[in-house]
Scaffold this motif. Structure first.
Motif, PDB file in Angstrom:
ATOM      1  N   ASN A 118       0.744  -1.099  -0.099  1.00 56.92           N
ATOM      2  CA  ASN A 118       0.153   0.441  -0.387  1.00 56.92           C
ATOM      3  C   ASN A 118       1.007   1.372  -0.106  1.00 56.92           C
ATOM      4  N   ARG A 119       2.060   0.973   0.437  1.00 54.81           N
ATOM      5  CA  ARG A 119       2.867   1.844   0.151  1.00 54.81           C
ATOM      6  C   ARG A 119       3.354   2.580  -1.618  1.00 54.81           C
ATOM      7  N   LEU A 120       2.555   2.464  -1.813  1.00 55.52           N
ATOM      8  CA  LEU A 120       3.370   2.361  -3.807  1.00 55.52           C
ATOM      9  C   LEU A 120       2.135   3.481  -4.441  1.00 55.52           C
ATOM     10  N   LYS A 121       2.107   4.352  -3.204  1.00 56.52           N
ATOM     11  CA  LYS A 121       0.852   5.280  -3.613  1.00 56.52           C
ATOM     12  C   LYS A 121       0.597   5.528  -5.057  1.00 56.52           C
ATOM     13  N   SER A 122       1.988   5.740  -6.111  1.00 54.02           N
ATOM     14  CA  SER A 122       1.465   6.411  -7.714  1.00 54.02           C
ATOM     15  C   SER A 122       0.965   5.097  -7.949  1.00 54.02           C
ATOM     16  N   LEU A 123       0.725   4.125  -7.877  1.00 52.08           N
ATOM     17  CA  LEU A 123       0.463   2.729  -9.254  1.00 52.08           C
ATOM     18  C   LEU A 123      -0.485   2.631  -9.712  1.00 52.08           C
ATOM     19  N   THR A 124      -0.321   2.732 -10.912  1.00 53.14           N
ATOM     20  CA  THR A 124      -0.797   2.486 -11.996  1.00 53.14           C
ATOM     21  C   THR A 124      -1.229   1.221 -12.624  1.00 53.14           C
ATOM     22  N   HIS A 125      -0.350   0.475 -12.720  1.00 52.63           N
ATOM     23  CA  HIS A 125      -0.458  -0.415 -13.859  1.00 52.63           C
ATOM     24  C   HIS A 125       0.379  -1.083 -12.864  1.00 52.63           C
ATOM     25  N   CYS A 134      -6.173  -2.765  -2.220  1.00 52.30           N
ATOM     26  CA  CYS A 134      -7.242  -1.652  -2.319  1.00 52.30           C
ATOM     27  C   CYS A 134      -7.559  -0.469  -2.138  1.00 52.30           C
ATOM     28  N   PHE A 135      -6.122  -0.253  -1.162  1.00 55.49           N
ATOM     29  CA  PHE A 135      -6.131   1.400  -0.899  1.00 55.49           C
ATOM     30  C   PHE A 135      -5.391   2.175  -1.612  1.00 55.49           C
ATOM     31  N   LEU A 136      -4.628   1.660  -3.106  1.00 55.84           N
ATOM     32  CA  LEU A 136      -4.087   2.389  -4.469  1.00 55.84           C
ATOM     33  C   LEU A 136      -4.678   2.871  -5.052  1.00 55.84           C
ATOM     34  N   LYS A 137      -4.998   4.010  -4.270  1.00 58.79           N
ATOM     35  CA  LYS A 137      -6.449   4.900  -5.029  1.00 58.79           C
ATOM     36  C   LYS A 137      -5.737   5.336  -6.134  1.00 58.79           C
ATOM     37  N   PHE A 166     -12.437   0.330  -2.915  1.00 59.58           N
ATOM     38  CA  PHE A 166     -11.849   1.698  -2.707  1.00 59.58           C
ATOM     39  C   PHE A 166     -11.041   2.093  -3.910  1.00 59.58           C
ATOM     40  N   LEU A 167     -10.798   0.922  -4.983  1.00 63.87           N
ATOM     41  CA  LEU A 167     -10.142   1.467  -6.357  1.00 63.87           C
ATOM     42  C   LEU A 167     -11.307   2.454  -6.718  1.00 63.87           C
ATOM     43  N   LYS A 168     -11.322   3.065  -6.637  1.00 59.72           N
ATOM     44  CA  LYS A 168     -12.332   4.260  -7.974  1.00 59.72           C
ATOM     45  C   LYS A 168     -12.307   4.528  -8.829  1.00 59.72           C
ATOM     46  N   LYS A 169     -10.558   4.019  -9.287  1.00 57.91           N
ATOM     47  CA  LYS A 169     -10.144   4.949 -10.349  1.00 57.91           C
ATOM     48  C   LYS A 169      -9.561   2.972 -11.637  1.00 57.91           C
ATOM     49  N   LEU A 170      -9.881   2.254 -10.603  1.00 55.72           N
ATOM     50  CA  LEU A 170      -9.399   1.184 -11.627  1.00 55.72           C
ATOM     51  C   LEU A 170     -10.312   0.928 -13.315  1.00 55.72           C
ATOM     52  N   GLN A 171      -9.962   0.775 -14.089  1.00 56.07           N
ATOM     53  CA  GLN A 171     -10.462   0.056 -15.328  1.00 56.07           C
ATOM     54  C   GLN A 171     -10.358  -0.748 -16.305  1.00 56.07           C
ATOM     55  N   LYS A 172      -9.676  -1.657 -15.789  1.00 54.62           N
ATOM     56  CA  LYS A 172      -8.965  -2.709 -16.620  1.00 54.62           C
ATOM     57  C   LYS A 172      -8.469  -3.874 -14.621  1.00 54.62           C
ATOM     58  N   LEU A 173      -9.705  -5.263 -14.624  1.00 53.86           N
ATOM     59  CA  LEU A 173     -10.004  -6.273 -13.905  1.00 53.86           C
ATOM     60  C   LEU A 173      -9.595  -7.446 -14.812  1.00 53.86           C
ATOM     61  N   LEU A 174      -7.991  -8.469 -15.071  1.00 53.03           N
ATOM     62  CA  LEU A 174      -8.135  -9.380 -14.503  1.00 53.03           C
ATOM     63  C   LEU A 174      -7.843 -11.013 -13.803  1.00 53.03           C
ATOM     64  N   LEU A 175      -8.960 -11.377 -14.134  1.00 52.61           N
ATOM     65  CA  LEU A 175      -9.072 -12.603 -13.098  1.00 52.61           C
ATOM     66  C   LEU A 175      -9.134 -13.780 -13.038  1.00 52.61           C
ATOM     67  N   ASP A 222     -19.560  -1.273  -7.328  1.00 54.78           N
ATOM     68  CA  ASP A 222     -18.815  -0.139  -7.308  1.00 54.78           C
ATOM     69  C   ASP A 222     -18.225   0.808  -7.893  1.00 54.78           C
ATOM     70  N   LEU A 223     -17.887   0.137  -8.518  1.00 54.47           N
ATOM     71  CA  LEU A 223     -16.669   0.821  -9.281  1.00 54.47           C
ATOM     72  C   LEU A 223     -17.224   1.300 -10.306  1.00 54.47           C
ATOM     73  N   LYS A 224     -17.025   2.328 -10.372  1.00 57.68           N
ATOM     74  CA  LYS A 224     -18.313   2.915 -11.824  1.00 57.68           C
ATOM     75  C   LYS A 224     -17.429   2.598 -13.116  1.00 57.68           C
ATOM     76  N   LYS A 225     -15.552   3.204 -12.570  1.00 60.03           N
ATOM     77  CA  LYS A 225     -14.827   3.069 -13.767  1.00 60.03           C
ATOM     78  C   LYS A 225     -14.297   1.829 -14.699  1.00 60.03           C
ATOM     79  N   LEU A 226     -14.414   0.857 -14.143  1.00 60.05           N
ATOM     80  CA  LEU A 226     -14.236  -0.161 -14.517  1.00 60.05           C
ATOM     81  C   LEU A 226     -15.099  -0.692 -15.964  1.00 60.05           C
ATOM     82  N   ARG A 227     -14.148  -1.028 -16.933  1.00 54.11           N
ATOM     83  CA  ARG A 227     -14.120  -0.960 -18.046  1.00 54.11           C
ATOM     84  C   ARG A 227     -14.028  -2.179 -18.480  1.00 54.11           C
ATOM     85  N   ILE A 228     -13.074  -2.921 -18.594  1.00 52.47           N
ATOM     86  CA  ILE A 228     -12.524  -4.767 -18.514  1.00 52.47           C
ATOM     87  C   ILE A 228     -12.764  -5.059 -18.207  1.00 52.47           C
ATOM     88  N   LEU A 229     -13.158  -6.653 -17.151  1.00 50.72           N
ATOM     89  CA  LEU A 229     -13.044  -7.229 -16.469  1.00 50.72           C
ATOM     90  C   LEU A 229     -13.358  -9.065 -16.782  1.00 50.72           C
TER      91      LEU A 229
END
Length: 360
Positions: A140-147, A163-166, A187-196, A210-217
């Motif tokens: 959770n210290r990787l505050k700027s992580l986007t990918h 999940c606190f990497l905003k 809490f991942l409000k900016k998450l757009q792509k989630l691959l599981l 709640d992930l309103k910006k999710l576009r790819i799942l």
């Protein structure tokens, strides 16, 4: 064997020459690329290049980083992919300018203590094809992580701290051993792509909706049978779910059951369906008895009448067509979504696409 040693000898000579050339540039040297040179030890001379911006050492035989790596405080990109590293080294915490870290294709099974401490500017982390079974809370210290990409590992769970990497917009966790997703994913409000894909996930948390910006799942190849209520409202562009044992539309006759509720259930339904502001007595009760607030916080909504309740009379599955905007898996005609019914009366008045789930 002789040919191999000869190759290594000449590779070492070429590496030394490249380093000498780089060192001659002194502080002006910005990029060093030593890919595929069969290097078995990271050159300590790198410590004499404090102005280095990019260091590419992938496809070598490096088992650990050199201590001099700590001097590269202006480094923004480090590629150590396809080497022999067994941990994310502690030296990483000194790379305070690092933005891109590639560690794919190693033997990494752990993070050294403090490895995440100084990576406040890290944007991209690639740990594909390693041996990780867990992630440290310090992620959770990787505050700027986007990918973040951790495909092809052995992760059994996701720490809630992740999940606190905003700023995270892309999270790849394909081909692991995940069984569940923490509810904190909301809490991942900016998450757009989630691959599981290709895990052992049986249930998706309702907080995923709640992930309103999710576009790819992508959840292909798991053991999911039903999706949380409201799933169909996600604004997805791509959705892949092949290889899951999804509920299919198969009507069954439900036997009538009497509605026998406890006194707590009757009271709870009365309280949560009558706003406290219109009843001073209820307002006072909720203020003096925290247990009442706890019970109310667990309320559910009936899919038929829309009233709140605590105890579920029947769990149902509702089959809804996938939104036209979704690019979907082949043969997915209806999406099974979880729905709850509060009473037999409501069940008899249900929509024709709503079915009770038989528990064996």
């Amino acid at each position: 064997m002789v040919t191999f040693f000869v190759f290594c000898f000449f590779s070492k000579i070429m590496t030394e020459r490249l380093l000498i050339k780089a060192l001659s540039g002194g502080k002006n040297t910005k990029i060093i690329t030593l890919n595929g040179k069969k290097i078995t030890k990271m050159p300590s001379a790198l410590g004499k290049l404090p102005g280095l911006k990019t260091l590419a050492l992938q496809n070598n035989l490096i088992p650990k980083v050199c201590p001099e790596l700590c001097n590269l405080t202006q480094l923004t990109t480090l590629n150590l992919g396809n080497n022999l590293l067994e941990e994310v080294p502690e030296e990483m915490k000194y790379l305070v300018s690092l933005k891109n870290l590639h560690l794919a294709g190693n033997r990494i099974c752990r993070f050294a203590p403090g490895a995440c401490d100084g990576l406040q500017n890290l944007i991209l982390l690639n740990l594909n094809n390693n041996h990780l079974t867990q992630l440290p809370q310090e992620v959770n210290r990787l505050k700027s992580l986007t990918h973040m990409s951790i495909n092809f590992n052995q992760l059994a769970s996701i720490p809630r701290e992740l999940c606190f990497l905003k700023n995270l917009s892309e999270l790849q966790l394909n081909y692991n051993e995940l069984k569940c997703i923490p509810e904190e994913i909301k809490f991942l409000k900016k998450l757009q792509k989630l691959l599981l894909a290709r895990n052992n996930i049986g249930v998706l948390p309702k907080e995923l909706c709640d992930l309103k910006k999710l576009r790819i799942l992508d959840i292909a190849g798991n053991i999911i049978r039903i999706f949380p209520s409201g799933f169909q409202d996600l604004k997805l562009r791509e959705f892949y779910c092949e290889g899951n044992p999804l509920f299919l539309q198969w009507p069954e006759i439900a036997k009538q059951q009497e509605n026998v509720w406890s006194l707590q259930e009757i009271t709870s339904r009365f309280v949560i369906n009558h706003p406290a502001e219109n009843n001073p007595f209820l307002m006072d009760a909720m203020e003096w008895y925290p247990e009442i607030r706890r019970i109310i916080s667990q309320r559910k909504t009936c899919a038929v009448c829309g009233q709140y309740f605590i105890t579920t009379w029947l769990e149902c599955v509702q089959f809804v067509p996938p939104p036209k905007a979704w690019k979907i898996s082949k043969n997915l005609q209806l999406v099974p979504v979880r729905a709850l019914v509060c009473s037999y009366k409501c069940f008899t008045q249900r929509d024709p696409n709503l079915f009770g789930i038989a528990r064996v």
